[in-house]
Design a protein around this motif. Structure first.
Motif, PDB file in Angstrom:
ATOM      1  N   HIS A 244      31.777  10.686   6.095  1.00  0.00           N
ATOM      2  CA  HIS A 244      30.866  11.579   5.350  1.00  0.00           C
ATOM      3  C   HIS A 244      29.517  10.898   5.106  1.00  0.00           C
ATOM      4  N   GLN A 245      29.580   9.588   4.831  1.00  0.00           N
ATOM      5  CA  GLN A 245      28.330   8.887   4.521  1.00  0.00           C
ATOM      6  C   GLN A 245      27.464   8.670   5.763  1.00  0.00           C
ATOM      7  N   SER A 246      27.990   8.992   6.946  1.00  0.00           N
ATOM      8  CA  SER A 246      27.162   8.834   8.153  1.00  0.00           C
ATOM      9  C   SER A 246      25.935   9.741   8.100  1.00  0.00           C
ATOM     10  N   VAL A 247      25.953  10.715   7.190  1.00  0.00           N
ATOM     11  CA  VAL A 247      24.774  11.578   7.025  1.00  0.00           C
ATOM     12  C   VAL A 247      23.538  10.726   6.678  1.00  0.00           C
ATOM     13  N   ILE A 248      23.760   9.609   5.976  1.00  0.00           N
ATOM     14  CA  ILE A 248      22.634   8.724   5.599  1.00  0.00           C
ATOM     15  C   ILE A 248      22.008   8.134   6.862  1.00  0.00           C
ATOM     16  N   GLY A 249      22.861   7.568   7.713  1.00  0.00           N
ATOM     17  CA  GLY A 249      22.356   6.901   8.912  1.00  0.00           C
ATOM     18  C   GLY A 249      21.770   7.881   9.918  1.00  0.00           C
ATOM     19  N   LEU A 250      22.416   9.047  10.031  1.00  0.00           N
ATOM     20  CA  LEU A 250      21.933  10.040  11.004  1.00  0.00           C
ATOM     21  C   LEU A 250      20.535  10.524  10.618  1.00  0.00           C
ATOM     22  N   GLU A 251      20.340  10.787   9.326  1.00  0.00           N
ATOM     23  CA  GLU A 251      18.992  11.190   8.874  1.00  0.00           C
ATOM     24  C   GLU A 251      17.988  10.059   9.084  1.00  0.00           C
ATOM     25  N   THR A 252      18.425   8.832   8.770  1.00  0.00           N
ATOM     26  CA  THR A 252      17.518   7.682   8.917  1.00  0.00           C
ATOM     27  C   THR A 252      17.069   7.557  10.367  1.00  0.00           C
TER      28      THR A 252
ATOM     29  N   GLU B 221      29.768  24.661   6.751  1.00  0.00           N
ATOM     30  CA  GLU B 221      28.517  25.267   6.265  1.00  0.00           C
ATOM     31  C   GLU B 221      28.357  25.131   4.749  1.00  0.00           C
ATOM     32  N   GLU B 222      29.482  25.291   4.005  1.00  0.00           N
ATOM     33  CA  GLU B 222      29.416  25.188   2.533  1.00  0.00           C
ATOM     34  C   GLU B 222      28.903  23.805   2.115  1.00  0.00           C
ATOM     35  N   ILE B 223      29.344  22.775   2.836  1.00  0.00           N
ATOM     36  CA  ILE B 223      28.901  21.411   2.501  1.00  0.00           C
ATOM     37  C   ILE B 223      27.430  21.234   2.898  1.00  0.00           C
ATOM     38  N   ARG B 224      27.077  21.777   4.056  1.00  0.00           N
ATOM     39  CA  ARG B 224      25.668  21.659   4.489  1.00  0.00           C
ATOM     40  C   ARG B 224      24.742  22.353   3.495  1.00  0.00           C
ATOM     41  N   ASN B 225      25.197  23.488   2.954  1.00  0.00           N
ATOM     42  CA  ASN B 225      24.371  24.195   1.968  1.00  0.00           C
ATOM     43  C   ASN B 225      24.231  23.385   0.684  1.00  0.00           C
ATOM     44  N   PHE B 226      25.321  22.740   0.272  1.00  0.00           N
ATOM     45  CA  PHE B 226      25.242  21.885  -0.927  1.00  0.00           C
ATOM     46  C   PHE B 226      24.290  20.717  -0.653  1.00  0.00           C
ATOM     47  N   TYR B 227      24.430  20.105   0.522  1.00  0.00           N
ATOM     48  CA  TYR B 227      23.544  18.992   0.896  1.00  0.00           C
ATOM     49  C   TYR B 227      22.069  19.400   0.750  1.00  0.00           C
ATOM     50  N   LYS B 228      21.791  20.661   1.076  1.00  0.00           N
ATOM     51  CA  LYS B 228      20.379  21.096   1.062  1.00  0.00           C
ATOM     52  C   LYS B 228      19.779  21.051  -0.340  1.00  0.00           C
ATOM     53  N   MET B 229      20.649  21.014  -1.377  1.00  0.00           N
ATOM     54  CA  MET B 229      20.115  20.937  -2.748  1.00  0.00           C
ATOM     55  C   MET B 229      19.432  19.596  -2.998  1.00  0.00           C
ATOM     56  N   TYR B 230      19.862  18.557  -2.297  1.00  0.00           N
ATOM     57  CA  TYR B 230      19.257  17.234  -2.577  1.00  0.00           C
ATOM     58  C   TYR B 230      18.944  16.427  -1.322  1.00  0.00           C
ATOM     59  N   ARG B 231      19.229  16.988  -0.166  1.00  0.00           N
ATOM     60  CA  ARG B 231      18.915  16.331   1.090  1.00  0.00           C
ATOM     61  C   ARG B 231      17.942  17.211   1.858  1.00  0.00           C
ATOM     62  N   PRO B 232      17.320  16.728   2.927  1.00  0.00           N
ATOM     63  CA  PRO B 232      17.350  15.342   3.388  1.00  0.00           C
ATOM     64  C   PRO B 232      16.738  14.403   2.358  1.00  0.00           C
ATOM     65  N   SER B 233      17.261  13.190   2.291  1.00  0.00           N
ATOM     66  CA  SER B 233      16.681  12.210   1.365  1.00  0.00           C
ATOM     67  C   SER B 233      15.537  11.493   2.086  1.00  0.00           C
ATOM     68  N   PRO B 234      14.553  11.043   1.306  1.00  0.00           N
ATOM     69  CA  PRO B 234      13.381  10.434   1.975  1.00  0.00           C
ATOM     70  C   PRO B 234      13.655   9.044   2.547  1.00  0.00           C
TER      71      PRO B 234
ATOM     72  N   SER C  12      16.042  21.937   8.992  1.00  0.00           N
ATOM     73  CA  SER C  12      16.619  22.202  10.318  1.00  0.00           C
ATOM     74  C   SER C  12      16.929  20.905  11.078  1.00  0.00           C
ATOM     75  N   GLU C  13      16.354  19.793  10.619  1.00  0.00           N
ATOM     76  CA  GLU C  13      16.599  18.509  11.302  1.00  0.00           C
ATOM     77  C   GLU C  13      17.786  17.749  10.697  1.00  0.00           C
ATOM     78  N   MET C  14      18.383  18.325   9.648  1.00  0.00           N
ATOM     79  CA  MET C  14      19.534  17.643   9.025  1.00  0.00           C
ATOM     80  C   MET C  14      20.730  17.674   9.974  1.00  0.00           C
ATOM     81  N   PRO C  15      21.574  16.636   9.913  1.00  0.00           N
ATOM     82  CA  PRO C  15      22.717  16.610  10.836  1.00  0.00           C
ATOM     83  C   PRO C  15      23.682  17.769  10.612  1.00  0.00           C
ATOM     84  N   LYS C  16      24.217  18.272  11.693  1.00  0.00           N
ATOM     85  CA  LYS C  16      25.210  19.356  11.589  1.00  0.00           C
ATOM     86  C   LYS C  16      26.629  18.804  11.753  1.00  0.00           C
ATOM     87  N   SER C  17      26.703  17.549  12.184  1.00  0.00           N
ATOM     88  CA  SER C  17      28.012  16.885  12.316  1.00  0.00           C
ATOM     89  C   SER C  17      27.916  15.481  11.739  1.00  0.00           C
ATOM     90  N   TRP C  18      29.046  15.006  11.227  1.00  0.00           N
ATOM     91  CA  TRP C  18      29.148  13.591  10.849  1.00  0.00           C
ATOM     92  C   TRP C  18      29.530  12.808  12.098  1.00  0.00           C
TER      93      TRP C  18
END
Ligand code: PLP
Length: 457
Positions: A242-250, A73-86, A15-21
Protein backbone atom coordinates in the motif's frame (compact mmCIF):
# COMPACT_ATOMS: atom_id res chain seq x y z
CA UNK A 1 17.82 21.93 -15.00
CA UNK A 2 18.24 25.39 -13.55
CA UNK A 3 16.74 26.51 -10.27
CA UNK A 4 13.96 28.44 -12.01
CA UNK A 5 12.75 25.41 -13.92
CA UNK A 6 12.26 23.13 -10.94
CA UNK A 7 9.54 24.42 -8.61
CA UNK A 8 9.77 24.38 -4.84
CA UNK A 9 6.96 21.87 -4.80
CA UNK A 10 6.35 19.34 -7.53
CA UNK A 11 2.66 18.49 -7.45
CA UNK A 12 1.04 15.89 -9.64
CA UNK A 13 -2.41 16.12 -11.19
CA UNK A 14 -5.06 13.80 -9.77
CA UNK A 15 -4.98 11.99 -13.11
CA UNK A 16 -1.26 11.26 -12.60
CA UNK A 17 -1.84 9.42 -9.31
CA UNK A 18 -1.08 5.69 -9.39
CA UNK A 19 -3.97 3.39 -10.21
CA UNK A 20 -2.12 0.30 -8.96
CA UNK A 21 0.21 -0.46 -6.08
CA UNK A 22 3.55 -2.00 -7.00
CA UNK A 23 4.72 -5.21 -5.33
CA UNK A 24 8.52 -5.19 -5.34
CA UNK A 25 8.64 -8.89 -4.37
CA UNK A 26 7.60 -9.75 -7.91
CA UNK A 27 10.99 -8.52 -9.14
CA UNK A 28 13.09 -10.04 -6.36
CA UNK A 29 15.15 -13.06 -7.37
CA UNK A 30 15.62 -14.01 -3.73
CA UNK A 31 12.09 -13.78 -2.37
CA UNK A 32 11.56 -12.92 1.29
CA UNK A 33 11.35 -16.11 3.33
CA UNK A 34 7.76 -17.21 4.07
CA UNK A 35 5.99 -16.67 7.39
CA UNK A 36 6.13 -19.88 9.41
CA UNK A 37 3.52 -21.48 11.62
CA UNK A 38 5.16 -21.43 15.07
CA UNK A 39 3.71 -24.87 15.89
CA UNK A 40 4.58 -26.82 12.72
CA UNK A 41 7.37 -24.57 11.40
CA UNK A 42 5.75 -24.94 7.95
CA UNK A 43 4.93 -21.92 5.73
CA UNK A 44 1.68 -20.30 6.84
CA UNK A 45 -1.20 -21.07 4.50
CA UNK A 46 -3.97 -18.68 3.54
CA UNK A 47 -6.51 -20.52 5.72
CA UNK A 48 -4.21 -20.32 8.76
CA UNK A 49 -3.80 -16.56 8.43
CA UNK A 50 -7.48 -15.79 7.81
CA UNK A 51 -8.62 -16.05 11.45
CA UNK A 52 -6.17 -13.22 12.22
CA UNK A 53 -6.14 -11.03 9.11
CA UNK A 54 -8.72 -9.91 6.53
CA UNK A 55 -9.10 -12.27 3.59
CA UNK A 56 -8.02 -9.95 0.79
CA UNK A 57 -5.04 -8.73 2.81
CA UNK A 58 -3.87 -12.32 3.33
CA UNK A 59 -3.87 -12.78 -0.44
CA UNK A 60 -1.74 -9.65 -0.85
CA UNK A 61 0.55 -10.84 1.95
CA UNK A 62 1.31 -14.17 0.36
CA UNK A 63 1.57 -13.05 -3.26
CA UNK A 64 5.16 -12.54 -4.29
CA UNK A 65 4.66 -12.84 -8.04
CA UNK A 66 1.96 -10.29 -9.01
CA UNK A 67 3.74 -7.01 -9.73
CA UNK A 68 0.70 -4.68 -9.75
CA UNK A 69 -2.47 -4.68 -7.64
CA UNK A 70 -5.21 -2.36 -8.80
CA UNK A 71 -6.14 0.22 -6.14
CA UNK A 72 -9.93 -0.05 -5.63
CA UNK A 73 -11.82 3.10 -6.67
CA UNK A 74 -13.09 3.78 -3.11
CA UNK A 75 -9.49 3.89 -1.86
CA UNK A 76 -8.36 6.06 -4.78
CA UNK A 77 -11.17 8.50 -3.98
CA UNK A 78 -10.12 8.65 -0.33
CA UNK A 79 -6.49 9.18 -1.41
CA UNK A 80 -7.65 12.20 -3.42
CA UNK A 81 -8.60 13.96 -0.17
CA UNK A 82 -4.93 14.31 0.77
CA UNK A 83 -2.90 13.05 -2.18
CA UNK A 84 -0.92 13.46 -4.34
CA UNK A 85 1.51 14.58 -1.66
CA UNK A 86 4.11 17.16 -2.66
CA UNK A 87 7.69 16.38 -3.56
CA UNK A 88 9.52 19.40 -2.20
CA UNK A 89 12.86 20.72 -3.37
CA UNK A 90 14.63 21.78 -0.18
CA UNK A 91 16.14 24.93 -1.69
CA UNK A 92 16.23 26.65 1.71
CA UNK A 93 18.04 23.76 3.39
CA UNK A 94 20.51 23.53 0.50
CA UNK A 95 21.19 27.25 0.84
CA UNK A 96 21.66 26.99 4.59
CA UNK A 97 24.06 24.06 4.25
CA UNK A 98 25.84 25.68 1.30
CA UNK A 99 25.88 22.30 -0.37
CA UNK A 100 26.02 21.57 -4.09
CA UNK A 101 23.70 18.59 -3.41
CA UNK A 102 20.12 18.79 -4.62
CA UNK A 103 17.77 17.72 -1.88
CA UNK A 104 14.15 16.64 -2.32
CA UNK A 105 11.70 15.30 0.23
CA UNK A 106 8.40 13.58 -0.22
CA UNK A 107 6.13 15.06 2.44
CA UNK A 108 3.52 12.67 3.85
CA UNK A 109 2.43 14.79 6.84
CA UNK A 110 -0.28 16.77 5.04
CA UNK A 111 -3.27 14.91 6.43
CA UNK A 112 -4.96 15.09 9.83
CA UNK A 113 -3.37 11.87 11.06
CA UNK A 114 -0.05 13.58 10.31
CA UNK A 115 1.82 10.76 8.61
CA UNK A 116 2.13 8.23 5.78
CA UNK A 117 0.28 5.64 7.87
CA UNK A 118 -3.07 6.68 6.41
CA UNK A 119 -2.08 5.21 3.01
CA UNK A 120 -2.32 1.68 4.38
CA UNK A 121 -4.92 2.35 7.10
CA UNK A 122 -7.56 3.28 4.55
CA UNK A 123 -6.76 0.22 2.44
CA UNK A 124 -6.94 -2.15 5.41
CA UNK A 125 -10.18 -0.61 6.72
CA UNK A 126 -11.68 -0.88 3.22
CA UNK A 127 -10.95 -4.61 2.97
CA UNK A 128 -12.27 -5.20 6.53
CA UNK A 129 -15.50 -3.43 5.66
CA UNK A 130 -15.82 -5.31 2.38
CA UNK A 131 -15.53 -8.58 4.31
CA UNK A 132 -18.45 -7.50 6.54
CA UNK A 133 -16.42 -7.28 9.76
CA UNK A 134 -17.56 -5.32 12.83
CA UNK A 135 -14.17 -3.93 13.68
CA UNK A 136 -10.41 -4.26 13.87
CA UNK A 137 -7.75 -4.28 16.58
CA UNK A 138 -4.25 -2.93 16.33
CA UNK A 139 -1.17 -1.70 18.14
CA UNK A 140 0.34 1.75 17.93
CA UNK A 141 3.75 3.02 18.97
CA UNK A 142 4.11 6.74 18.52
CA UNK A 143 0.37 6.97 17.87
CA UNK A 144 0.46 7.85 14.17
CA UNK A 145 -0.73 4.45 13.02
CA UNK A 146 -3.51 4.35 15.62
CA UNK A 147 -4.61 7.84 14.59
CA UNK A 148 -4.58 6.93 10.91
CA UNK A 149 -6.49 3.72 11.50
CA UNK A 150 -9.10 5.41 13.70
CA UNK A 151 -9.68 7.96 10.92
CA UNK A 152 -10.00 5.21 8.33
CA UNK A 153 -12.34 3.14 10.52
CA UNK A 154 -14.63 6.07 11.23
CA UNK A 155 -14.81 6.71 7.46
CA UNK A 156 -16.06 3.15 6.89
CA UNK A 157 -18.09 2.86 10.14
CA UNK A 158 -15.88 0.17 11.73
CA UNK A 159 -15.06 -0.24 15.43
CA UNK A 160 -11.36 0.29 16.20
CA UNK A 161 -9.54 -1.00 19.31
CA UNK A 162 -6.03 0.37 19.72
CA UNK A 163 -3.33 -0.97 22.09
CA UNK A 164 -0.92 1.92 22.54
CA UNK A 165 2.64 1.39 23.81
CA UNK A 166 2.49 2.64 27.41
CA UNK A 167 5.36 5.11 27.15
CA UNK A 168 3.68 6.86 24.18
CA UNK A 169 0.27 6.71 25.88
CA UNK A 170 1.78 8.68 28.77
CA UNK A 171 3.98 10.99 26.68
CA UNK A 172 1.27 11.82 24.15
CA UNK A 173 -2.14 12.22 25.80
CA UNK A 174 -3.36 14.45 22.97
CA UNK A 175 -2.56 11.83 20.35
CA UNK A 176 -4.79 9.47 22.34
CA UNK A 177 -7.58 12.05 22.34
CA UNK A 178 -7.40 12.41 18.56
CA UNK A 179 -7.97 8.66 18.27
CA UNK A 180 -10.91 8.85 20.67
CA UNK A 181 -12.33 11.76 18.70
CA UNK A 182 -12.46 9.44 15.70
CA UNK A 183 -14.27 6.88 17.85
CA UNK A 184 -11.45 4.44 18.69
CA UNK A 185 -10.91 2.92 22.13
CA UNK A 186 -7.32 3.26 23.33
CA UNK A 187 -5.69 1.00 25.96
CA UNK A 188 -2.12 1.43 27.28
CA UNK A 189 -0.04 -1.69 26.63
CA UNK A 190 0.86 -3.95 28.34
CA UNK A 191 -2.55 -4.04 30.01
CA UNK A 192 -4.36 -6.33 32.41
CA UNK A 193 -7.14 -6.80 29.80
CA UNK A 194 -5.46 -9.66 27.97
CA UNK A 195 -3.83 -12.92 29.00
CA UNK A 196 -0.62 -12.01 27.23
CA UNK A 197 -0.58 -8.51 28.76
CA UNK A 198 -0.90 -9.97 32.25
CA UNK A 199 1.96 -12.39 31.55
CA UNK A 200 4.25 -9.63 30.24
CA UNK A 201 3.48 -7.44 33.27
CA UNK A 202 4.26 -10.30 35.59
CA UNK A 203 7.62 -10.90 33.88
CA UNK A 204 8.49 -7.18 33.49
CA UNK A 205 6.65 -5.18 36.17
CA UNK A 206 6.74 -1.44 35.45
CA UNK A 207 7.73 -1.94 31.78
CA UNK A 208 7.14 1.03 29.47
CA UNK A 209 5.93 -1.42 26.82
CA UNK A 210 6.97 -2.00 23.23
CA UNK A 211 5.37 -2.53 19.85
CA UNK A 212 6.00 -6.26 20.26
CA UNK A 213 3.88 -6.35 23.46
CA UNK A 214 1.08 -4.25 21.97
CA UNK A 215 0.90 -6.50 18.89
CA UNK A 216 0.44 -9.59 21.09
CA UNK A 217 -2.45 -7.97 22.93
CA UNK A 218 -4.19 -6.73 19.78
CA UNK A 219 -3.87 -10.17 18.10
CA UNK A 220 -5.30 -11.90 21.16
CA UNK A 221 -8.36 -9.65 21.21
CA UNK A 222 -8.93 -9.99 17.43
CA UNK A 223 -8.83 -13.77 17.52
CA UNK A 224 -11.12 -14.04 20.55
CA UNK A 225 -13.74 -11.50 19.48
CA UNK A 226 -16.24 -12.45 16.80
CA UNK A 227 -16.31 -10.22 13.72
CA UNK A 228 -12.89 -8.71 14.43
CA UNK A 229 -9.54 -9.03 12.71
CA UNK A 230 -6.11 -7.69 13.50
CA UNK A 231 -4.46 -5.07 11.30
CA UNK A 232 -0.84 -3.95 11.40
CA UNK A 233 0.67 -0.60 10.43
CA UNK A 234 4.07 -1.79 9.27
CA UNK A 235 6.41 -4.76 8.76
CA UNK A 236 4.01 -6.88 6.66
CA UNK A 237 4.29 -7.19 2.89
CA UNK A 238 0.72 -5.89 2.41
CA UNK A 239 1.63 -2.63 4.21
CA UNK A 240 4.70 -2.10 2.04
CA UNK A 241 2.48 -2.76 -0.98
CA UNK A 242 0.00 0.00 0.00
CA UNK A 243 2.83 2.38 0.84
CA UNK A 244 4.25 1.97 -2.67
CA UNK A 245 1.93 4.87 -3.53
CA UNK A 246 4.63 7.11 -1.98
CA UNK A 247 7.39 5.85 -4.26
CA UNK A 248 5.22 5.70 -7.37
CA UNK A 249 4.20 9.35 -6.97
CA UNK A 250 7.80 10.33 -6.21
CA UNK A 251 9.05 8.60 -9.35
CA UNK A 252 6.37 10.19 -11.55
CA UNK A 253 7.21 13.64 -10.15
CA UNK A 254 10.96 13.18 -10.68
CA UNK A 255 10.47 11.75 -14.17
CA UNK A 256 8.40 14.79 -15.11
CA UNK A 257 11.49 16.93 -14.68
CA UNK A 258 14.00 14.35 -15.86
CA UNK A 259 15.55 14.03 -12.39
CA UNK A 260 17.35 10.84 -11.41
CA UNK A 261 18.16 10.49 -7.72
CA UNK A 262 21.58 9.24 -6.63
CA UNK A 263 20.64 8.55 -3.01
CA UNK A 264 17.26 7.63 -1.52
CA UNK A 265 16.90 7.79 2.25
CA UNK A 266 14.14 6.78 4.65
CA UNK A 267 13.73 6.09 8.33
CA UNK A 268 12.99 2.49 9.22
CA UNK A 269 10.79 1.29 12.05
CA UNK A 270 9.12 -1.79 10.62
CA UNK A 271 10.03 -0.66 7.11
CA UNK A 272 6.74 0.49 5.59
CA UNK A 273 7.52 4.07 4.51
CA UNK A 274 10.99 3.13 3.34
CA UNK A 275 9.70 0.05 1.53
CA UNK A 276 7.02 2.20 -0.10
CA UNK A 277 9.33 5.05 -1.06
CA UNK A 278 11.98 2.86 -2.63
CA UNK A 279 9.63 0.34 -4.27
CA UNK A 280 9.72 1.50 -7.93
CA UNK A 281 13.39 2.50 -7.69
CA UNK A 282 14.32 -0.85 -6.18
CA UNK A 283 12.27 -2.47 -8.95
CA UNK A 284 14.49 -0.78 -11.54
CA UNK A 285 17.58 -1.80 -9.62
CA UNK A 286 16.43 -5.42 -9.41
CA UNK A 287 15.64 -5.48 -13.14
CA UNK A 288 19.05 -3.98 -13.92
CA UNK A 289 17.55 -0.82 -15.45
CA UNK A 290 19.07 1.73 -13.06
CA UNK A 291 21.14 1.97 -9.92
CA UNK A 292 20.52 3.95 -6.74
CA UNK A 293 22.10 4.13 -3.30
CA UNK A 294 19.35 3.35 -0.83
CA UNK A 295 19.84 4.05 2.88
CA UNK A 296 17.69 2.93 5.81
CA UNK A 297 18.06 5.00 8.97
CA UNK A 298 17.31 3.53 12.37
CA UNK A 299 17.79 4.67 15.97
CA UNK A 300 21.01 3.61 17.71
CA UNK A 301 18.79 2.51 20.61
CA UNK A 302 16.97 -0.06 18.45
CA UNK A 303 19.41 -1.09 15.69
CA UNK A 304 17.70 -4.07 14.04
CA UNK A 305 19.44 -3.68 10.65
CA UNK A 306 22.89 -2.63 11.77
CA UNK A 307 23.31 -4.87 14.83
CA UNK A 308 20.48 -7.38 14.51
CA UNK A 309 20.59 -10.98 13.29
CA UNK A 310 18.98 -12.18 10.04
CA UNK A 311 16.93 -14.99 11.49
CA UNK A 312 13.44 -16.35 12.00
CA UNK A 313 11.81 -14.66 14.97
CA UNK A 314 8.46 -13.91 16.50
CA UNK A 315 6.89 -10.65 15.38
CA UNK A 316 5.60 -9.99 18.90
CA UNK A 317 6.75 -10.28 22.50
CA UNK A 318 4.02 -12.71 23.50
CA UNK A 319 5.06 -15.12 20.70
CA UNK A 320 1.50 -15.54 19.42
CA UNK A 321 2.21 -14.35 15.85
CA UNK A 322 3.76 -16.34 12.97
CA UNK A 323 7.53 -16.43 12.67
CA UNK A 324 9.13 -14.10 10.15
CA UNK A 325 12.67 -14.19 8.79
CA UNK A 326 14.00 -10.71 9.33
CA UNK A 327 16.72 -8.57 10.80
CA UNK A 328 15.84 -8.73 14.46
CA UNK A 329 17.04 -7.93 17.94
CA UNK A 330 14.92 -10.75 19.34
CA UNK A 331 11.26 -10.49 20.29
CA UNK A 332 12.25 -10.27 23.97
CA UNK A 333 14.29 -7.10 23.35
CA UNK A 334 12.55 -4.09 24.89
CA UNK A 335 14.25 -0.95 23.63
CA UNK A 336 15.00 2.11 25.75
CA UNK A 337 12.28 4.76 25.85
CA UNK A 338 13.57 6.62 22.76
CA UNK A 339 11.39 9.53 21.63
CA UNK A 340 10.95 8.08 18.16
CA UNK A 341 8.30 5.64 19.39
CA UNK A 342 7.51 4.48 15.86
CA UNK A 343 11.04 3.16 15.38
CA UNK A 344 11.12 1.05 18.55
CA UNK A 345 10.40 -2.30 16.96
CA UNK A 346 12.67 -5.31 17.48
CA UNK A 347 12.32 -6.60 13.91
CA UNK A 348 12.13 -5.34 10.33
CA UNK A 349 10.07 -6.06 7.22
CA UNK A 350 11.21 -9.40 5.80
CA UNK A 351 11.22 -7.89 2.29
CA UNK A 352 13.63 -5.12 3.32
CA UNK A 353 15.64 -7.57 5.41
CA UNK A 354 16.17 -9.77 2.35
CA UNK A 355 17.12 -6.77 0.18
CA UNK A 356 19.59 -5.63 2.84
CA UNK A 357 20.97 -9.14 3.19
CA UNK A 358 21.48 -9.26 -0.58
CA UNK A 359 23.45 -6.00 -0.49
CA UNK A 360 20.83 -4.01 -2.40
CA UNK A 361 20.51 -1.36 0.29
CA UNK A 362 22.50 0.10 3.18
CA UNK A 363 21.59 0.98 6.75
CA UNK A 364 22.92 3.39 9.36
CA UNK A 365 21.96 4.01 12.96
CA UNK A 366 21.87 7.46 14.55
CA UNK A 367 21.57 8.81 18.08
CA UNK A 368 18.50 10.75 19.08
CA UNK A 369 20.21 14.02 20.09
CA UNK A 370 21.79 14.24 16.65
CA UNK A 371 18.35 13.48 15.15
CA UNK A 372 16.76 16.40 17.03
CA UNK A 373 19.62 18.70 16.00
CA UNK A 374 18.79 17.86 12.39
CA UNK A 375 15.04 18.24 13.03
CA UNK A 376 15.54 21.71 14.43
CA UNK A 377 17.88 22.75 11.65
CA UNK A 378 15.33 21.54 9.10
CA UNK A 379 12.33 23.18 10.82
CA UNK A 380 14.08 26.55 10.96
CA UNK A 381 14.66 26.74 7.23
CA UNK A 382 11.98 24.55 5.62
CA UNK A 383 9.18 25.49 8.02
CA UNK A 384 7.79 22.00 8.61
CA UNK A 385 8.06 20.68 12.17
CA UNK A 386 9.09 17.06 11.56
CA UNK A 387 8.21 13.93 13.53
CA UNK A 388 11.17 12.43 15.43
CA UNK A 389 10.91 9.29 13.27
CA UNK A 390 11.08 11.28 10.03
CA UNK A 391 13.97 13.31 11.43
CA UNK A 392 16.17 10.22 11.30
CA UNK A 393 16.01 10.52 7.51
CA UNK A 394 16.67 14.26 7.71
CA UNK A 395 19.81 13.57 9.79
CA UNK A 396 21.30 11.31 7.15
CA UNK A 397 20.15 13.50 4.23
CA UNK A 398 22.03 16.41 5.83
CA UNK A 399 25.08 14.21 6.46
CA UNK A 400 25.13 13.10 2.82
CA UNK A 401 24.65 16.70 1.63
CA UNK A 402 27.60 17.78 3.79
CA UNK A 403 29.75 15.04 2.24
CA UNK A 404 28.86 16.58 -1.13
CA UNK A 405 30.02 19.93 0.18
CA UNK A 406 33.42 18.42 0.96
CA UNK A 407 33.78 16.67 -2.38
CA UNK A 408 31.96 19.24 -4.52
CA UNK A 409 29.68 16.55 -5.95
CA UNK A 410 26.20 17.64 -7.09
CA UNK A 411 24.36 14.55 -5.98
CA UNK A 412 20.58 14.35 -5.95
CA UNK A 413 19.24 13.19 -2.62
CA UNK A 414 15.61 12.19 -2.05
CA UNK A 415 14.31 11.44 1.41
CA UNK A 416 10.98 10.53 2.92
CA UNK A 417 9.53 13.09 5.33
CA UNK A 418 6.95 10.79 6.81
CA UNK A 419 5.13 13.07 9.21
CA UNK A 420 4.79 16.06 11.48
CA UNK A 421 5.86 16.24 15.12
CA UNK A 422 3.18 18.40 16.76
CA UNK A 423 2.41 15.66 19.29
CA UNK A 424 6.09 15.21 20.06
CA UNK A 425 6.68 18.49 21.83
CA UNK A 426 7.64 16.78 25.10
CA UNK A 427 10.57 15.29 23.19
CA UNK A 428 11.44 18.66 21.64
CA UNK A 429 11.19 20.22 25.13
CA UNK A 430 13.63 17.66 26.57
CA UNK A 431 16.00 18.37 23.68
CA UNK A 432 15.81 22.14 24.19
CA UNK A 433 16.35 21.79 27.95
CA UNK A 434 19.42 19.61 27.40
CA UNK A 435 17.68 16.71 29.16
CA UNK A 436 17.68 14.30 26.22
CA UNK A 437 19.96 11.27 26.61
CA UNK A 438 21.32 8.93 23.99
CA UNK A 439 21.03 5.29 24.73
CA UNK A 440 23.02 2.67 22.86
CA UNK A 441 22.54 -0.93 24.02
CA UNK A 442 25.69 -2.85 24.86
CA UNK A 443 26.54 -6.13 23.09
CA UNK A 444 25.64 -7.94 26.32
CA UNK A 445 22.19 -6.33 26.38
CA UNK A 446 21.59 -7.31 22.77
CA UNK A 447 22.74 -10.85 23.48
CA UNK A 448 19.78 -11.31 25.86
CA UNK A 449 17.42 -10.70 22.92
CA UNK A 450 19.44 -13.00 20.63
CA UNK A 451 19.41 -15.78 23.24
CA UNK A 452 15.63 -15.83 22.98
CA UNK A 453 15.58 -16.36 19.18
CA UNK A 454 13.81 -19.57 18.17
CA UNK A 455 16.26 -22.21 17.01
CA UNK A 456 15.39 -22.64 13.33
CA UNK A 457 17.83 -23.26 10.46
C1 PLP B 1 6.00 9.54 11.31
C2 PLP B 1 6.50 8.14 11.26
N1 PLP B 1 7.51 7.85 10.43
C3 PLP B 1 8.02 6.60 10.35
C4 PLP B 1 7.53 5.58 11.13
C5 PLP B 1 8.18 4.24 11.03
O1 PLP B 1 7.36 3.25 10.55
P1 PLP B 1 7.65 2.50 9.19
O2 PLP B 1 9.04 1.98 9.27
O3 PLP B 1 6.64 1.44 9.13
O4 PLP B 1 7.48 3.49 8.10
C6 PLP B 1 6.46 5.83 12.00
C7 PLP B 1 5.90 4.73 12.82
O5 PLP B 1 5.08 4.91 13.67
C8 PLP B 1 5.94 7.14 12.06
O6 PLP B 1 4.94 7.42 12.87
Amino acid sequence: MSKQEIPYKIYLEESEMPKSWYNVRADMKNKPAPLLNPGTLQPMKQEELQPVFCEELVKQELDDTTAYFEIPEEIRNFYKMYRPSPLVRAYCLEEKLQTPAKIYYKFEGNNTSGSHKLNSAIAQAYYAKKQGLKGVTTETGAGQWGTALSMACSYFGLDCKVYMVKVSYEQKPFRREVMRTYGASVTPSPSMDTEVGRKILEAHPGTSGSLGCAISEAVEVATKKEGYRYVLGSVLNQVLLHQSVIGLETKTALDKYGIKPDIIIGCAGGGSNLGGLIAPFMGEKLRGEADYRIIAVEPASCPSFTRGKFAYDFCDTGMVCPLAKMHTLGSGFIPAADHAGGLRYHGMSSTLSQLYHDGLMEAVSVKQTSVFEAAEQFARVEGILPAPESSHAIRVAIDEAMKCKETGEEKTIVFGLTGTGYFDMVAYEKFHNGEMRDYVPTDEELQIGFDGLPKID
